[in-house]
Design a protein around this motif. Structure first.
Motif, PDB file in Angstrom:
ATOM      1  N   UNK A  55     -26.516  -4.903  11.147  1.00  0.00           N
ATOM      2  CA  UNK A  55     -26.178  -6.021  10.265  1.00  0.00           C
ATOM      3  C   UNK A  55     -24.970  -6.784  10.811  1.00  0.00           C
ATOM      4  N   UNK A  56     -24.789  -8.047  10.400  1.00  0.00           N
ATOM      5  CA  UNK A  56     -23.753  -8.886  11.005  1.00  0.00           C
ATOM      6  C   UNK A  56     -22.332  -8.344  10.867  1.00  0.00           C
ATOM      7  N   UNK A  57     -21.546  -8.656  11.870  1.00  0.00           N
ATOM      8  CA  UNK A  57     -20.121  -8.356  11.895  1.00  0.00           C
ATOM      9  C   UNK A  57     -19.444  -9.105  10.747  1.00  0.00           C
ATOM     10  N   UNK A  58     -18.440  -8.472  10.150  1.00  0.00           N
ATOM     11  CA  UNK A  58     -17.722  -9.110   9.030  1.00  0.00           C
ATOM     12  C   UNK A  58     -16.338  -9.553   9.502  1.00  0.00           C
ATOM     13  N   UNK A  65     -22.832 -19.803   8.857  1.00  0.00           N
ATOM     14  CA  UNK A  65     -22.912 -20.776   7.772  1.00  0.00           C
ATOM     15  C   UNK A  65     -24.320 -20.848   7.205  1.00  0.00           C
ATOM     16  N   UNK A  66     -25.280 -20.222   7.906  1.00  0.00           N
ATOM     17  CA  UNK A  66     -26.657 -20.212   7.442  1.00  0.00           C
ATOM     18  C   UNK A  66     -27.018 -18.885   6.813  1.00  0.00           C
ATOM     19  N   UNK A  67     -28.314 -18.615   6.709  1.00  0.00           N
ATOM     20  CA  UNK A  67     -28.788 -17.340   6.169  1.00  0.00           C
ATOM     21  C   UNK A  67     -28.908 -16.333   7.302  1.00  0.00           C
ATOM     22  N   UNK A  68     -28.143 -15.251   7.287  1.00  0.00           N
ATOM     23  CA  UNK A  68     -28.166 -14.297   8.397  1.00  0.00           C
ATOM     24  C   UNK A  68     -29.537 -13.648   8.566  1.00  0.00           C
ATOM     25  N   UNK A  69     -29.861 -13.311   9.816  1.00  0.00           N
ATOM     26  CA  UNK A  69     -31.162 -12.705  10.123  1.00  0.00           C
ATOM     27  C   UNK A  69     -31.320 -11.354   9.442  1.00  0.00           C
ATOM     28  N   UNK A  70     -30.218 -10.652   9.218  1.00  0.00           N
ATOM     29  CA  UNK A  70     -30.171  -9.459   8.375  1.00  0.00           C
ATOM     30  C   UNK A  70     -29.082  -9.690   7.336  1.00  0.00           C
ATOM     31  N   UNK A  71     -29.264  -9.179   6.117  1.00  0.00           N
ATOM     32  CA  UNK A  71     -28.241  -9.420   5.091  1.00  0.00           C
ATOM     33  C   UNK A  71     -26.918  -8.747   5.440  1.00  0.00           C
ATOM     34  N   UNK A 115     -19.217  -2.637  22.905  1.00  0.00           N
ATOM     35  CA  UNK A 115     -20.608  -3.091  22.843  1.00  0.00           C
ATOM     36  C   UNK A 115     -20.796  -4.195  21.823  1.00  0.00           C
ATOM     37  N   UNK A 116     -21.406  -5.283  22.278  1.00  0.00           N
ATOM     38  CA  UNK A 116     -21.706  -6.422  21.402  1.00  0.00           C
ATOM     39  C   UNK A 116     -23.217  -6.540  21.245  1.00  0.00           C
ATOM     40  N   UNK A 117     -23.667  -6.538  20.009  1.00  0.00           N
ATOM     41  CA  UNK A 117     -25.076  -6.803  19.701  1.00  0.00           C
ATOM     42  C   UNK A 117     -25.150  -8.287  19.349  1.00  0.00           C
ATOM     43  N   UNK A 118     -25.576  -9.128  20.285  1.00  0.00           N
ATOM     44  CA  UNK A 118     -25.329 -10.569  20.141  1.00  0.00           C
ATOM     45  C   UNK A 118     -25.951 -11.216  18.912  1.00  0.00           C
ATOM     46  N   UNK A 119     -27.085 -10.706  18.447  1.00  0.00           N
ATOM     47  CA  UNK A 119     -27.712 -11.286  17.247  1.00  0.00           C
ATOM     48  C   UNK A 119     -26.788 -11.217  16.040  1.00  0.00           C
ATOM     49  N   UNK A 120     -25.860 -10.253  16.069  1.00  0.00           N
ATOM     50  CA  UNK A 120     -25.096  -9.936  14.857  1.00  0.00           C
ATOM     51  C   UNK A 120     -23.586 -10.067  15.034  1.00  0.00           C
ATOM     52  N   UNK A 121     -23.140 -10.702  16.105  1.00  0.00           N
ATOM     53  CA  UNK A 121     -21.692 -10.757  16.336  1.00  0.00           C
ATOM     54  C   UNK A 121     -21.069 -12.016  15.731  1.00  0.00           C
TER      55      UNK A 121
END
Length: 550
Positions: A414-417, A429-435, A25-31
């Motif tokens: 929260x974003x994938x690391x 490279x920008x400010x993530x929508x969630x930290x 499962x991919x949550x596209x906002x955070x991949x």
């Protein structure tokens, strides 16, 4: 080459690929963000396709990327047949599908059919009056004589499930946000329009669908009140315990018998294509397994469904797993389940069940051995814990409404690391929508790839092991029992018989091997070997898998 010769060289299509498949499962906002706006996108997914393929999974499921006002982050759709500019374009999606197929991966997308956004053109027309062609496309109802809503139904996101519309002087139903009006599936035109949108994506090369809230499609035509649910029968698998939604038995607001006929129509459409498949999300705290059985039993129904039994906060003990499978055997023996421990709506299971690293590995091996298909949620393979998102950074309306007793779903979104060289983990490279969680940075893909002992490699081994043994993918599951903390069962398929035992505890356990000539395997997964007296000594969170010799 003659037509016959050409036909003979066509690749064999496995219509049954979904049975036992491992779906990522991919949550596209955070991949992966490809353009620096802090939000993941379709190009980002394509850029990471080689990593997904390296896991050994069979398919990807992408959470919604359709045009949307994003009140519920894509689960409020305003155009079923286009990509939201936030995520890219239809051309980007076509490239993603092509890339996935080159890696041998199927592509499943998230269809949200039970409701739309209030900004969908269908709703704009429907709300304009009671005589327009789409006036009956949503669930509208007159108020009671005293002006209150037509019944006692509640929204999962809090408050009544009805919103007053002054233009029509009627209420409309919304099982979720006010901005997510429910479609009226009793109207055949609504069904036809949704099936046409489904066909649009099938024609674009999609291999299947995850069906959001599959049991919410129909509401009771008579709009009867839901009965109260006794306190001892309440549970918080669908809504948090602080939500009064749990106080009702949702007898009339969902789970309607008419749903069966629509699901047959949906399956018939998929069957027009070579190997399209779907997995339904059954959102019900009392009847989840029963509905799973109903909706997946037979070739006319959907292929597979998942309920919330393994997504709940209750610890997943050997006894609990045995209870779930016993109930499934009773109410859905002919159906096909799809299991998940984590997804975009629940606390990550490493935190939810307070699992040690050893326990996390056992659960990865366990899910790879159970009968059914599997959904793995992005970051699960890294052993990510739930992120701590402060209130001021929250995006989820669910969490904002019920804070602090329920912190919402942002902690698992929260974003994938990818790498630890910057505070954004290589996500953007920008400010993530969630930290990005600082706790996650040390568990990045790059760090784990370089560490032979990392849990990422264990997931790869567990998935590869499953694929190497058809009994685990498509086989029967026999004699599943819990003896103290040990869960054991046998898997059989096409002449292969495997015995699987799992110690789901921190203490060593002794277990008898079944009669017969067995050879232990799965040493790469930390598997135990029986002693000379056929006693199986399982250490804490240890597994034993053995194959029966001829």
């Amino acid at each position: 080459m003659t037509k016959m010769e050409h036909h003979l060289h066509l690749p064999v299509i496995d219509k049954d690929w979904w049975r036992g498949a491992v779906i990522y499962q991919i949550y596209p906002r955070s991949f992966q963000d490809s353009n620096g706006d802090g939000i993941g996108d379709l190009i980002g997914i394509t850029q990471r396709m080689s990593y997904i393929a390296s896991l050994g999974v069979d398919a990807i499921w992408i959470s919604p990327f359709f045009t949307s006002p994003m009140k519920d982050f894509g689960y409020d759709v305003s155009d079923y047949c286009d990509v939201d500019p936030m995520f890219g374009t239809l051309a980007d999606f076509d490239l993603l599908v092509e890339s996935a197929h080159q890696y041998g991966l199927k592509v499943m997308i998230d269809l949200v059919l039970s409701h739309t956004s209030d900004q969908h053109p269908w709703f704009t027309e429907s709300k304009s009056g009671k005589s327009n062609p789409k006036s009956d496309w949503y669930v509208w109802a007159d108020p009671k004589p005293d002006g209150t809503p037509p019944n006692n139904w509640l929204s999962i996101f809090g408050g009544p499930a009805w919103q007053w519309h002054p233009g029509r002087e009627q209420y409309y139903l919304h099982n979720f946000l006010v901005e997510q009006p429910d479609l009226n599936f009793h109207n055949r035109e609504v069904q036809d329009a949704l099936l046409a949108a489904t066909r649009f994506w099938l024609d674009r090369g999609v291999d299947g669908f995850r069906l959001d809230t599959i049991n919410f499609y129909f509401a009771d035509k008579q709009l009867r009140d839901n009965p109260p649910l006794p306190p001892e029968k309440r549970n918080a698998t669908i809504a948090p315990s602080v939500n009064p939604y749990n106080h009702q038995l949702h007898l009339h607001s969902k789970n309607q018998p008419e749903n069966i006929e629509f699901l047959k129509r949906f399956r018939a459409l998929l069957d027009e294509y070579p190997a399209a498949a779907c997995v339904g999300e059954v959102g019900d705290a009392q009847r989840g397994l029963e509905l799973l059985g109903q909706y997946t039993s037979g070739p006319e129904m959907v292929h597979m469904c998942y309920a919330f039994e393994f997504l709940s906060k209750s610890p997943l003990t050997s006894t609990r797993i045995a209870e779930v499978f016993a109930e499934l055997d009773r109410v859905g023996k002919d159906g096909w389940p799809c299991w998940a421990f984590s997804n975009h709506d629940v606390i990550r299971h490493a935190s939810r069940w307070e699992l040690s690293p050893q326990a996390q590995r056992l659960f990865a091996t366990l899910i790879a051995c159970l009968r059914g298909s599997i959904c793995l949620y992005q970051g699960e393979e890294l052993g990510l814990p739930e992120a701590d998102v402060p209130f001021e950074a929250l995006q989820d309306p669910y969490g904002i409404t019920f804070w602090p007793e329920f912190k919402g779903r942002d902690g698992c979104r929260t974003p994938m690391v990818w790498e630890a060289s910057n505070q954004n983990g290589g996500f953007s490279d920008g400010t993530p929508w969630l930290p990005v969680s600082h706790e996650h940075l040390g568990r990045s893909v790059a760090a784990q790839d370089a560490d032979p002992g990392a849990i990422l490699h264990h997931y790869r081994r567990a998935i590869a092991f499953r694929k190497d043994h058809p009994a685990l993918v498509k086989g029967a599951q026999i004699g599943l029992e819990a003896q103290a903390d040990v869960l054991h069962f046998t898997r059989e398929h096409d002449g292969e018989t495997l015995f699987c035992a799992f110690n789901l505890s921190d203490t060593p356990s002794q277990h008898d091997m079944p009669a017969g000539d067995w050879r232990t395997i799965a040493q790469e997964l930390g598997g135990a070997t029986p002693s000379a007296d056929f006693k199986l000594h399982l250490g804490p969170w240890q597994v034993c898998i053995a194959v029966k010799q001829d």
